[in-house]
Design a protein around this motif. Structure first.
Motif, PDB file in Angstrom:
ATOM      1  N   MET B   1      37.198  20.406   2.732  1.00  0.00           N
ATOM      2  CA  MET B   1      37.869  20.773   3.983  1.00  0.00           C
ATOM      3  C   MET B   1      38.036  22.291   4.021  1.00  0.00           C
ATOM      4  O   MET B   1      38.727  22.853   3.179  1.00  0.00           O
ATOM      5  CB  MET B   1      39.240  20.093   4.021  1.00  0.00           C
ATOM      6  N   ASN B   2      37.368  22.918   4.985  1.00  0.00           N
ATOM      7  CA  ASN B   2      37.389  24.385   5.007  1.00  0.00           C
ATOM      8  C   ASN B   2      37.960  24.854   6.353  1.00  0.00           C
ATOM      9  O   ASN B   2      37.234  25.187   7.279  1.00  0.00           O
ATOM     10  CB  ASN B   2      35.947  24.893   4.800  1.00  0.00           C
ATOM     11  N   VAL B   3      39.297  24.865   6.449  1.00  0.00           N
ATOM     12  CA  VAL B   3      39.951  25.171   7.722  1.00  0.00           C
ATOM     13  C   VAL B   3      39.821  26.647   8.054  1.00  0.00           C
ATOM     14  O   VAL B   3      39.639  27.018   9.200  1.00  0.00           O
ATOM     15  CB  VAL B   3      41.435  24.744   7.668  1.00  0.00           C
ATOM     16  N   PHE B   4      39.924  27.486   7.034  1.00  0.00           N
ATOM     17  CA  PHE B   4      39.672  28.911   7.267  1.00  0.00           C
ATOM     18  C   PHE B   4      39.165  29.538   5.985  1.00  0.00           C
ATOM     19  O   PHE B   4      39.345  29.002   4.893  1.00  0.00           O
ATOM     20  CB  PHE B   4      40.905  29.638   7.807  1.00  0.00           C
ATOM     21  N   ASP B   5      38.533  30.704   6.135  1.00  0.00           N
ATOM     22  CA  ASP B   5      37.921  31.375   5.003  1.00  0.00           C
ATOM     23  C   ASP B   5      38.971  32.239   4.312  1.00  0.00           C
ATOM     24  O   ASP B   5      39.246  33.365   4.723  1.00  0.00           O
ATOM     25  CB  ASP B   5      36.742  32.234   5.494  1.00  0.00           C
ATOM     26  N   VAL B   6      39.574  31.690   3.257  1.00  0.00           N
ATOM     27  CA  VAL B   6      40.676  32.374   2.580  1.00  0.00           C
ATOM     28  C   VAL B   6      40.213  33.708   2.011  1.00  0.00           C
ATOM     29  O   VAL B   6      40.897  34.735   2.151  1.00  0.00           O
ATOM     30  CB  VAL B   6      41.248  31.495   1.458  1.00  0.00           C
ATOM     31  N   GLN B   7      39.055  33.692   1.388  1.00  0.00           N
ATOM     32  CA  GLN B   7      38.591  34.937   0.752  1.00  0.00           C
ATOM     33  C   GLN B   7      38.380  36.047   1.781  1.00  0.00           C
ATOM     34  O   GLN B   7      38.773  37.192   1.556  1.00  0.00           O
ATOM     35  CB  GLN B   7      37.318  34.684  -0.047  1.00  0.00           C
ATOM     36  N   ALA B   8      37.791  35.695   2.924  1.00  0.00           N
ATOM     37  CA  ALA B   8      37.581  36.706   3.970  1.00  0.00           C
ATOM     38  C   ALA B   8      38.916  37.198   4.514  1.00  0.00           C
ATOM     39  O   ALA B   8      39.099  38.400   4.740  1.00  0.00           O
ATOM     40  CB  ALA B   8      36.731  36.117   5.092  1.00  0.00           C
ATOM     41  N   SER B   9      39.871  36.276   4.700  1.00  0.00           N
ATOM     42  CA  SER B   9      41.194  36.663   5.224  1.00  0.00           C
ATOM     43  C   SER B   9      41.896  37.604   4.260  1.00  0.00           C
ATOM     44  O   SER B   9      42.486  38.612   4.670  1.00  0.00           O
ATOM     45  CB  SER B   9      42.057  35.429   5.454  1.00  0.00           C
ATOM     46  N   VAL B  63      42.321  19.210  12.367  1.00  0.00           N
ATOM     47  CA  VAL B  63      43.379  20.081  11.850  1.00  0.00           C
ATOM     48  C   VAL B  63      43.601  21.256  12.793  1.00  0.00           C
ATOM     49  O   VAL B  63      42.643  21.877  13.255  1.00  0.00           O
ATOM     50  CB  VAL B  63      42.995  20.629  10.454  1.00  0.00           C
ATOM     51  N   SER B  64      44.883  21.562  13.065  1.00  0.00           N
ATOM     52  CA  SER B  64      45.193  22.837  13.723  1.00  0.00           C
ATOM     53  C   SER B  64      46.355  23.485  12.976  1.00  0.00           C
ATOM     54  O   SER B  64      47.357  22.832  12.644  1.00  0.00           O
ATOM     55  CB  SER B  64      45.511  22.646  15.206  1.00  0.00           C
ATOM     56  N   VAL B  65      46.189  24.767  12.694  1.00  0.00           N
ATOM     57  CA  VAL B  65      47.147  25.507  11.870  1.00  0.00           C
ATOM     58  C   VAL B  65      47.325  26.902  12.451  1.00  0.00           C
ATOM     59  O   VAL B  65      46.336  27.570  12.761  1.00  0.00           O
ATOM     60  CB  VAL B  65      46.640  25.671  10.411  1.00  0.00           C
ATOM     61  N   ASP B  66      48.586  27.337  12.581  1.00  0.00           N
ATOM     62  CA  ASP B  66      48.859  28.718  12.997  1.00  0.00           C
ATOM     63  C   ASP B  66      48.917  29.588  11.746  1.00  0.00           C
ATOM     64  O   ASP B  66      49.901  29.560  10.994  1.00  0.00           O
ATOM     65  CB  ASP B  66      50.182  28.784  13.757  1.00  0.00           C
ATOM     66  N   LEU B  67      47.863  30.364  11.522  1.00  0.00           N
ATOM     67  CA  LEU B  67      47.813  31.169  10.296  1.00  0.00           C
ATOM     68  C   LEU B  67      48.844  32.301  10.307  1.00  0.00           C
ATOM     69  O   LEU B  67      49.143  32.884   9.257  1.00  0.00           O
ATOM     70  CB  LEU B  67      46.403  31.746  10.109  1.00  0.00           C
ATOM     71  N   GLY B  68      49.388  32.615  11.457  1.00  0.00           N
ATOM     72  CA  GLY B  68      50.413  33.657  11.528  1.00  0.00           C
ATOM     73  C   GLY B  68      51.667  33.309  10.746  1.00  0.00           C
ATOM     74  O   GLY B  68      52.469  34.181  10.434  1.00  0.00           O
ATOM     75  N   ALA B  69      51.829  32.022  10.439  1.00  0.00           N
ATOM     76  CA  ALA B  69      52.991  31.606   9.647  1.00  0.00           C
ATOM     77  C   ALA B  69      52.719  31.707   8.150  1.00  0.00           C
ATOM     78  O   ALA B  69      53.611  31.481   7.340  1.00  0.00           O
ATOM     79  CB  ALA B  69      53.380  30.170  10.008  1.00  0.00           C
ATOM     80  N   ALA B  75      47.949  31.729   1.257  1.00  0.00           N
ATOM     81  CA  ALA B  75      46.496  31.584   1.363  1.00  0.00           C
ATOM     82  C   ALA B  75      45.860  31.560  -0.028  1.00  0.00           C
ATOM     83  O   ALA B  75      44.963  30.745  -0.305  1.00  0.00           O
ATOM     84  CB  ALA B  75      45.918  32.729   2.198  1.00  0.00           C
ATOM     85  N   ALA B  76      46.347  32.431  -0.908  1.00  0.00           N
ATOM     86  CA  ALA B  76      45.813  32.457  -2.275  1.00  0.00           C
ATOM     87  C   ALA B  76      46.076  31.126  -2.975  1.00  0.00           C
ATOM     88  O   ALA B  76      45.202  30.591  -3.680  1.00  0.00           O
ATOM     89  CB  ALA B  76      46.453  33.604  -3.056  1.00  0.00           C
ATOM     90  N   CYS B 112      46.224  22.274   5.391  1.00  0.00           N
ATOM     91  CA  CYS B 112      44.776  22.530   5.365  1.00  0.00           C
ATOM     92  C   CYS B 112      44.038  21.598   4.421  1.00  0.00           C
ATOM     93  O   CYS B 112      42.907  21.882   4.020  1.00  0.00           O
ATOM     94  CB  CYS B 112      44.513  23.985   4.965  1.00  0.00           C
ATOM     95  N   ARG B 113      44.700  20.506   4.039  1.00  0.00           N
ATOM     96  CA  ARG B 113      44.052  19.552   3.135  1.00  0.00           C
ATOM     97  C   ARG B 113      43.963  18.192   3.839  1.00  0.00           C
ATOM     98  O   ARG B 113      44.749  17.922   4.752  1.00  0.00           O
ATOM     99  CB  ARG B 113      44.858  19.413   1.839  1.00  0.00           C
ATOM    100  N   PRO B 114      43.055  17.363   3.385  1.00  0.00           N
ATOM    101  CA  PRO B 114      43.028  16.014   3.964  1.00  0.00           C
ATOM    102  C   PRO B 114      44.349  15.296   3.680  1.00  0.00           C
ATOM    103  O   PRO B 114      44.951  15.494   2.622  1.00  0.00           O
ATOM    104  CB  PRO B 114      41.874  15.335   3.206  1.00  0.00           C
ATOM    105  N   VAL B 115      44.784  14.479   4.625  1.00  0.00           N
ATOM    106  CA  VAL B 115      46.017  13.703   4.402  1.00  0.00           C
ATOM    107  C   VAL B 115      45.735  12.648   3.344  1.00  0.00           C
ATOM    108  O   VAL B 115      44.727  11.945   3.401  1.00  0.00           O
ATOM    109  CB  VAL B 115      46.483  13.039   5.712  1.00  0.00           C
ATOM    110  N   SER B 116      46.626  12.571   2.359  1.00  0.00           N
ATOM    111  CA  SER B 116      46.426  11.646   1.242  1.00  0.00           C
ATOM    112  C   SER B 116      47.772  11.005   0.901  1.00  0.00           C
ATOM    113  O   SER B 116      48.805  11.327   1.508  1.00  0.00           O
ATOM    114  CB  SER B 116      45.913  12.415   0.023  1.00  0.00           C
TER     115      SER B 116
END
Lengths: 292, 284
Positions: B1-9, B63-69, B75-76, B112-116
């Motif tokens: 699951m790749n919701v956003f590119d952590v390394q790029a951010s 998935v929808s996530v507000d990364l501003g929070a 992210a790390a 940002c992970r699958p629901v389990s």
């Protein structure tokens, strides 16, 4: 004047104490892991206690604007208890990596047994491995001999003395420790160990270099405001404010910064003081308006 | 699951030397797994930092996530959990023995992970563990709660209890993505009972109450919405007006009666934003 209270067992104190400490200028506290009044029977009780120190207790302090730090250790009394001693040593490394854990302590000697010495040395090795200073509890009985034995063990372990806080000192022990290069700690109590007037006399004679005072308050007859009360006495005795500040802020901050985890810039501001927050369903507000 | 590119951010956000520290930690955790993560996680706020990520709505699959929070350390942590291949047991263990910051990072990663089963278990923890930063990390600024609905152990009643807790803590409804779609009469009853209890005690009522109960009316809902139009607090009046608009958009049987109150209020309403909401409702 800001105070870094470098040895206090808030686990045993009520919320009113935090409020009074904050009003008296306490910006940060360091809570050493210790004996809980009776022996624990299994390692799980230690783990729960350690989790409390980095969780609930830190949260409780923050609600009054106080930064909460701790040291982690197997205390010398329970070092004698084979039901828990080795298992606690094995549980410790993970906790010694926590960000708010600024040292290994209270370690040291109490009854001055061989087992206490064994686990004292084991925890000096852990402190080296995790690059942390140590807070050393010294015996209340046969203190002078125990103090000397603690120093011998530190030297045997080749542990750097500037990273050692030898606590619960008195007029006799200061004569031993003054020239060693370690930090001398004094626990100010209403009736026992060290009192405010005696502490003033010690400061007047020896100065404040490498010296720390604390309230060490716990469940016994003790007072979490002994540091601010001693500050008043020191000022009345003519000690310059800059030296008082060194004693109650500069020295403890410098000592506990040695592990590289104390962010001094964050201490410039009070900790989060939103008391609307609760922890595991509990709020110290008990339903009252946080703004009241 | 790749919701956003952590390394790029993180590369864009952090000074080069701190990004290097992140990369070193990533390498260590990739090699050492969960045990290495246990050591790396507590230091992330100090080593990587607490700067907020730029506001951006990340959308990937359901998935929808507000990364501003999110903070840099959050992210790390997400990336380190991924490279450590941390499963449910590891997540719960890291939460159980984490300090306040660690717990917040673990909880925020859930969005940002699958629901389990582990997600559901930690949502149950959050229902009890409401350090506000923990509650917000798990429940707010993403659609995790709505996305978890229907999973074993997370039924409508569990969602309702989390929303009630949000009301209890005063968390804004707008931060609970997609929750309004799951409004239901039982949740409305719970929120109205809380409102009545707060009013009896002379305490503030959750402003968003009107916005949610209007979507699933129950006994007393209409009276509460209409009464809200006369409230002295601007935010409460706005919520009441928006609630009535939402109600009229779906339920027109009481249109005539409700329009009477809306028309009566409109010329006396001093706030332009609230007048606009009243006019929208009157247009229904």
């Amino acid at each position: 004047m800001r105070i870094f209270e470098p040895h206090i067992h808030m686990f045993s104190r009520v919320t009113d104490d935090y409020e009074r400490m904050a009003l008296a200028g306490v910006r940060a506290v360091l809570e050493p892991a210790f004996w809980l009044g009776q022996n624990r029977t299994n390692v799980g009780s230690f783990v729960d206690y350690f989790d409390t120190l980095i969780g609930w207790e830190r949260f409780r302090a923050q609600q009054f604007g106080i930064h909460h730090f701790c040291t982690m250790a197997l205390n010398p009394r329970e070092a004698n208890d084979d039901r828990v001693n080795q298992a606690v040593i094995e549980a410790l490394p993970r906790y010694l990596e926590k960000d708010g854990v600024l040292g290994v302590g209270e370690i040291g000697l109490d009854d001055q047994t061989k087992k206490e010495e064994h686990y004292f040395l084991a925890q000096l090795a852990l402190a080296k491995k995790h690059d942390l200073p140590v807070l050393v509890h010294t015996p209340h009985r046969d203190k002078k001999k125990g103090f000397q034995r603690c120093i011998d063990l530190v030297r045997d372990a080749a542990f750097p003395l500037q990273r050692v806080l030898l606590d619960h000192g008195n007029e006799e022990t200061i004569k031993i420790t003054r020239e060693l290069g370690c930090v001398s700690g004094f626990s100010i109590y209403p009736f026992t160990k060290m009192d405010t007037n005696r502490m003033v006399a010690i400061v007047k004679e020896y100065g404040v270099e490498r010296m720390i005072i604390n309230s060490a308050a716990d469940w016994g007859v003790s007072d979490p405001l002994m540091v601010p009360k001693t500050m008043v006495k020191l000022e009345q005795a003519g000690l310059r404010p800059a030296l008082i500040e060194q004693l109650v802020w500069g020295n403890p901050v410098a000592f506990f910064s040695q592990g590289g985890r104390l962010d001094v810039a964050r201490l410039e501001h009070p900790a989060n003081i939103d008391r609307r927050q609760t922890f595991e369903g509990n709020s110290v507000l008990r339903g009252q308006d946080p703004d009241a | 699951m790749n919701v956003f590119d952590v390394q790029a951010s993180l590369r864009a956000l952090l000074p080069a030397e701190r990004f290097l520290v992140f990369e070193e930690l990533r390498t260590q955790v990739a090699a050492g797994g969960v045990r290495a993560l246990q050591i790396a996680l507590p230091a992330l706020p100090r080593k990587i930092g607490r700067e907020q990520l730029p506001p951006e709505l990340a959308l990937e699959g359901d998935v929808s996530v507000d990364l501003g929070a999110w903070r840099a350390c959050d992210a790390a942590a997400l990336e380190l959990l991924h490279v450590a291949q941390a499963g449910d047991d590891a997540l719960r263990e890291l939460y159980a023995h984490g300090d306040i910051e660690e717990r917040a990072m673990v909880l925020r990663s859930l969005a940002c992970r699958p629901v389990s089963a582990g997600t559901v278990a930690l949502l149950a923890e959050v229902q009890r563990t409401n350090v506000q930063s923990h509650f917000e990390a798990a429940i707010c600024d993403s659609n995790l709660v709505a996305r978890s609905l229907g999973r074993a152990g997370f039924a409508q009643a569990d969602l309702d209890r989390l929303v009630l807790k949000a009301a209890f803590l005063g968390v804004e409804l707008v931060r609970l993505f997609d929750v309004q779609r799951h409004a239901n009469p039982e949740l409305s009853r719970m929120l109205q009972d809380l409102a009545t209890e707060r009013e009896a005690a002379g305490r503030a009522v959750w402003r968003d109450t009107a916005r949610l109960i209007a979507r699933a009316p129950t006994a007393g809902t209409l009276a509460r919405l209409v009464g809200g139009l006369e409230h002295g607090d601007d935010g409460t009046r706005l919520a009441a007006a928006e609630g009535l608009d939402a109600l009229l958009s779906r339920e027109r049987s009481q249109r005539t009666e409700l329009h009477h109150y809306l028309r009566e209020r409109l010329p006396r309403e001093p706030r332009a934003e609230i007048r606009a909401a009243l006019e929208r409702a009157l247009a229904r």
